[in-house]
Enzyme design. Sequence first.
Site, short mmCIF file in Angstrom:
data_model
loop_
_atom_site.label_atom_id
_atom_site.label_comp_id
_atom_site.label_asym_id
_atom_site.label_seq_id
_atom_site.Cartn_x
_atom_site.Cartn_y
_atom_site.Cartn_z
CB SER A 197 -0.80 0.19 1.43
OG SER A 197 -1.35 1.68 1.59
CE1 TYR A 210 -4.12 -2.42 5.24
CE2 TYR A 210 -3.36 -0.07 4.92
CZ TYR A 210 -3.53 -1.53 4.21
OH TYR A 210 -4.47 -1.23 3.29
#
Length: 302
Positions: A197, A210
């Site tokens: 990401s 995350y």
Amino acid sequence: MNQRRPDDTPDGGAAHPAERQPSPEFPDQSQRVPGHTGEMAPRPDHGEDSYRGCGRLSERRALITGGDSGIGRAVALAFAREGADVLFTHLPEEADDARETTRLVTEAGRRAVPVECDIREEEECRRVVDRAVAEFGGVDVLVNNAAYQMARSGSLDEIETDQFDRVVKTNLYGMFWLTKMCLPHLTEGGSVINTTSVQAYQPSPHLLDYAMTKGAIVTFTKGLATHLAERGIRVNAVAPGPVWTPLIPSTMPDTTEFGAKSAFGRPAQPAELAPAYVYLASQDAAFITAEVVNATGGAPLP
């Protein structure tokens, strides 16, 4: 809200990237985790009406985690239209979405094997790999895509141990176990593709746990690529920016302006990520390993 779909312009030219897909302001919406595609407004585009395959993955055997919706569904659809059979994992709550992915793969003329699984459990990961080997005789492409996040206000105190465990076990343990268990069955010329990401490079305070796991995925990708190069197995990753998937309305407090800060003023649709996975899985990328394809919508990276 701009509702333009990814069709070519009337004169045959390509549409402006900012105008190819819906842009905020989106309707205010929230769902329970893990979220469902059918409840989203606008509905995500997985390439149902736009992706055209050309045999780049003919007769390949793919294992995709989190293939029921979002990026995973778009990848499953694209792989199938490129000629691959697909086994994909999903949670019990995602059975409806899984049926739709199965339909799309089957309509492309390829085998679809949905497997209900929680990749936070080592034995569940082993069962998935065993099922893939039993169904297909082996695995050519492993896509570690399943992930979990839960936005908080930005205070570290708000990240409880239960949440931290779920994020780390879903995003890292599952990837590690599945990759380790697939390796004996991956043939020369095989490919591992991990979903990281933009958060790996530009961590948001409200997604700290995350983001931490996504940084670890980049490190794992680069290290494993060196380790497996001798065996002729390539390892790469895709780093999306904001993407409109069920994870967003089920884990973010406000979705109305989601993706508005990208260079194109909107989030990506899953269909726009799938071609990167197809490329990395195909022989077009035969000399590509230890790389991260950044599909961040123009977010500046270090």
